[in-house]
Structures are given as C-alpha cells and as structure tokens.
Design a protein around this motif. Structure first.
Motif, mmCIF file in Angstrom:
data_model
loop_
_atom_site.group_PDB
_atom_site.id
_atom_site.type_symbol
_atom_site.label_atom_id
_atom_site.label_comp_id
_atom_site.label_asym_id
_atom_site.label_seq_id
_atom_site.Cartn_x
_atom_site.Cartn_y
_atom_site.Cartn_z
ATOM 1 N N SER A 141 -53.416 -60.373 14.486
ATOM 2 C CA SER A 141 -54.485 -60.488 13.513
ATOM 3 C C SER A 141 -55.842 -60.468 14.219
ATOM 4 N N LYS A 142 -56.853 -60.037 13.486
ATOM 5 C CA LYS A 142 -58.173 -59.895 14.085
ATOM 6 C C LYS A 142 -58.767 -61.270 14.366
ATOM 7 N N LEU A 143 -59.327 -61.417 15.572
ATOM 8 C CA LEU A 143 -59.953 -62.673 15.957
ATOM 9 C C LEU A 143 -61.410 -62.698 15.509
ATOM 10 N N ALA A 144 -61.921 -63.896 15.328
ATOM 11 C CA ALA A 144 -63.308 -64.057 14.893
ATOM 12 C C ALA A 144 -64.302 -63.722 15.991
ATOM 13 N N SER A 145 -63.849 -63.697 17.261
ATOM 14 C CA SER A 145 -64.723 -63.374 18.383
ATOM 15 C C SER A 145 -63.885 -62.839 19.527
ATOM 16 N N ASP A 146 -64.518 -62.056 20.393
ATOM 17 C CA ASP A 146 -63.826 -61.588 21.602
ATOM 18 C C ASP A 146 -64.316 -62.336 22.838
ATOM 19 N N THR A 147 -65.061 -63.439 22.618
ATOM 20 C CA THR A 147 -65.676 -64.186 23.725
ATOM 21 C C THR A 147 -65.388 -65.669 23.585
ATOM 22 N N ALA A 148 -65.170 -66.329 24.736
ATOM 23 C CA ALA A 148 -64.963 -67.778 24.745
ATOM 24 C C ALA A 148 -65.794 -68.409 25.847
ATOM 25 N N MET A 149 -66.301 -69.595 25.583
ATOM 26 C CA MET A 149 -66.945 -70.426 26.589
ATOM 27 C C MET A 149 -65.911 -71.411 27.115
ATOM 28 N N VAL A 150 -65.744 -71.447 28.433
ATOM 29 C CA VAL A 150 -64.816 -72.378 29.058
ATOM 30 C C VAL A 150 -65.632 -73.451 29.779
ATOM 31 N N MET A 151 -65.525 -74.682 29.308
ATOM 32 C CA MET A 151 -66.311 -75.781 29.852
ATOM 33 C C MET A 151 -65.632 -76.276 31.137
ATOM 34 N N ALA A 152 -66.285 -76.022 32.291
ATOM 35 C CA ALA A 152 -65.648 -76.292 33.584
ATOM 36 C C ALA A 152 -66.605 -76.921 34.589
ATOM 37 N N ALA A 153 -67.679 -77.551 34.101
ATOM 38 C CA ALA A 153 -68.729 -78.015 35.009
ATOM 39 C C ALA A 153 -68.705 -79.515 35.290
ATOM 40 N N GLY A 154 -67.738 -80.239 34.720
ATOM 41 C CA GLY A 154 -67.747 -81.688 34.873
ATOM 42 C C GLY A 154 -67.452 -82.150 36.296
ATOM 43 N N MET A 155 -67.713 -83.427 36.547
ATOM 44 C CA MET A 155 -67.528 -84.001 37.878
ATOM 45 C C MET A 155 -66.081 -84.381 38.174
ATOM 46 N N GLY A 156 -65.257 -84.487 37.143
ATOM 47 C CA GLY A 156 -63.847 -84.786 37.358
ATOM 48 C C GLY A 156 -63.583 -86.169 37.920
ATOM 49 N N LYS A 157 -64.407 -87.147 37.558
ATOM 50 C CA LYS A 157 -64.271 -88.484 38.145
ATOM 51 C C LYS A 157 -62.940 -89.136 37.809
ATOM 52 N N ARG A 158 -62.434 -88.908 36.597
ATOM 53 C CA ARG A 158 -61.171 -89.537 36.199
ATOM 54 C C ARG A 158 -59.982 -88.933 36.951
ATOM 55 N N MET A 159 -60.174 -87.761 37.541
ATOM 56 C CA MET A 159 -59.089 -87.091 38.249
ATOM 57 C C MET A 159 -59.093 -87.396 39.751
ATOM 58 N N ARG A 160 -59.976 -88.296 40.191
ATOM 59 C CA ARG A 160 -59.962 -88.676 41.603
ATOM 60 C C ARG A 160 -58.643 -89.352 41.950
ATOM 61 N N PRO A 161 -58.114 -89.196 43.172
ATOM 62 C CA PRO A 161 -58.743 -88.565 44.348
ATOM 63 C C PRO A 161 -58.545 -87.053 44.444
ATOM 64 N N LEU A 162 -57.867 -86.443 43.451
ATOM 65 C CA LEU A 162 -57.577 -85.009 43.544
ATOM 66 C C LEU A 162 -58.843 -84.168 43.522
ATOM 67 N N THR A 163 -59.931 -84.729 42.980
ATOM 68 C CA THR A 163 -61.181 -83.971 42.893
ATOM 69 C C THR A 163 -62.160 -84.320 44.013
ATOM 70 N N ALA A 164 -61.685 -84.989 45.041
ATOM 71 C CA ALA A 164 -62.575 -85.293 46.175
ATOM 72 C C ALA A 164 -62.987 -84.024 46.898
ATOM 73 N N THR A 165 -62.112 -83.022 46.916
ATOM 74 C CA THR A 165 -62.378 -81.802 47.680
ATOM 75 C C THR A 165 -62.280 -80.536 46.840
#
Length: 238
Positions: free
Chosen positions: A2-26
């Motif tokens: 079926s036809k989509l309402a848009s062919d573009t998506a914004m992917v939010m990927a700029a956060g600091m990832g504090k809750r995912m520490r220590p995996l986000t230390a590096t």
C-alpha cells in the motif's frame, strides 16, 4: 504494498545514551549491538523493508563513528543532521533537520525494536493519516505488547483517535512506541534551541490535532543494558 504517506523518515540518534552505560562509554547508543547488529541498523532495515527511500539521522555524541557507519548506506539513503555543536533534544532536532524533510514524514527513535502485527506499522500509520485533521499520528503500544517496559503509560485514545495524556499518579493504557507520522505544521513557531517534542504535542493536543493508533505487534524498549538479553531471546523465538 500500500502507498505510504511519505518516503522519508527522521531517525532520532543524537542522545547521550546515559541509561545504556557502560556500553556507551566508547560508542553512541545507536551503535550498541542487539541480536548481532547495531540498534540503528534495526531501525534502518525496517525503513528499507517498508519501502522508505530516505532517512535523516541526527548525530551528536561520538558522532564520527555513527556517521561513518551509516553514510554509505543505499536503502534507505542517509542524510546526516549534524548536532555536534549543541544537543537539541527531540523537538530541537526536528526543527534543525526540517529543511531535509518533506511536508509529511515518519519519525522514529533509534533505540526501539519491534515486530509488526498483521501489517507493517508504517503502512498502518499511512492508512490512518488524515492531513486535514492531524498534525501528528503516534503509534501507541498497549501494555501487553510492551516488553522491557514497566512504566505507567503515556496516553489515552478517545473514540475518534485523539490523544490525551496520563494524569499524574494514574496509569494510561498506551505507551508511545517512539514511532510517529508528522506534518511540518507540528513544527511551526517552534521554540529556539533545545526542547522536547512534548511541547509541540501539547499544542497539537489542545487544538485536537494529536492522534494515535494502537500497535498490533510486539515492541521492545532497549534503553538499558539489562534489556538486551531478554530482547535477543524474544527475537530468537519469533
């Protein structure tokens, strides 16, 4: 398909990832691996499978590694919205990226994994989209479909699909999945600098233009290291 309402998506990927520490230390949170691949690839692969051609990915924390990882991707093709100088939160990130975005676009967080129900969630959002009535249409998960989640919920849906927030100290039946379909009208007269999309949702709610639909599949919040193993186990059992 079926036809989509848009062919573009914004992917939010700029956060600091504090809750995912220590995996986000590096590494930035979108590069944390779940079931053998980075979280951001789970999101981008789902966009590609749905037929969405372009993804705008915002970057801030340890931006070089994330940008290098996605820049050569073809499906979807990736445009970087650079927030290295200032972390703008979700609302500010949308405003900064808006020149890359069409009048209607999908938006999704890079840290959720989901399994669709009978139909692709982007097709479901597109089928329900009414540009005359809506500034945003949110994909909402009932508690029984939300894995690794133990919060009180976010929204109620009225019989017409309009949203209202959970009252303080109460429980709401639906959780925001991190996925929405958005009109650029939502971004009009937005604050400057860093701010949450909640500011824009509140205005749309007051105007009766914030809507939601229930998600019929399974949704996994992957916000902490403890959520990774149960998510991987569930994906193996699909």
């Amino acid at each position: 398909m079926s036809k989509l309402a848009s062919d573009t998506a914004m992917v939010m990927a700029a956060g600091m990832g504090k809750r995912m520490r220590p995996l986000t230390a590096t590494q930035p949170k979108p590069m944390v691996r779940v079931a053998g691949k980075p979280l951001v690839d789970h999101a981008l692969d789902r966009l590609a499978a749905a037929g969405i051609a372009k993804a705008v990915v915002n970057v801030h924390y340890l931006a070089d590694s994330l940008e290098a990882h996605v820049k050569d991707r073809q499906a979807p093709s990736v445009v970087i919205s650079d927030e290295r100088d200032e972390l703008l939160e979700t609302g500010g990130g949308l405003v900064k990226a808006q020149h890359h975005l069409p009048d209607t676009f999908f938006c999704l967080n890079s840290d959720n994994i989901w399994l669709d129900g009978p139909r692709d969630c982007f097709a479901d959002l597109s089928a329900m989209w009414d540009d005359e009535k809506m500034d945003a249409l949110l994909l909402l998960v009932p508690h029984k479909g939300a894995h690794n989640f133990n919060g009180k919920g976010d929204f109620h849906i009225d019989p017409f699909g309009r949203l209202s927030r959970r009252a303080t100290g109460r429980i709401a039946p639906y959780i925001y999945s991190g996925i929405q379909l958005v009109s650029k009208r939502l971004l009009r007269d937005a604050p400057h600098g860093a701010f949450s999309t909640n500011v824009l949702w509140s205005r749309a709610m007051e105007e009766g233009r914030l809507f939601g639909i229930p998600f019929t599949g399974k949704w996994f919040e992957v916000g902490t290291p403890d959520a990774i193993k149960p998510t991987e186990a569930a994906l193996r059992n699909v």
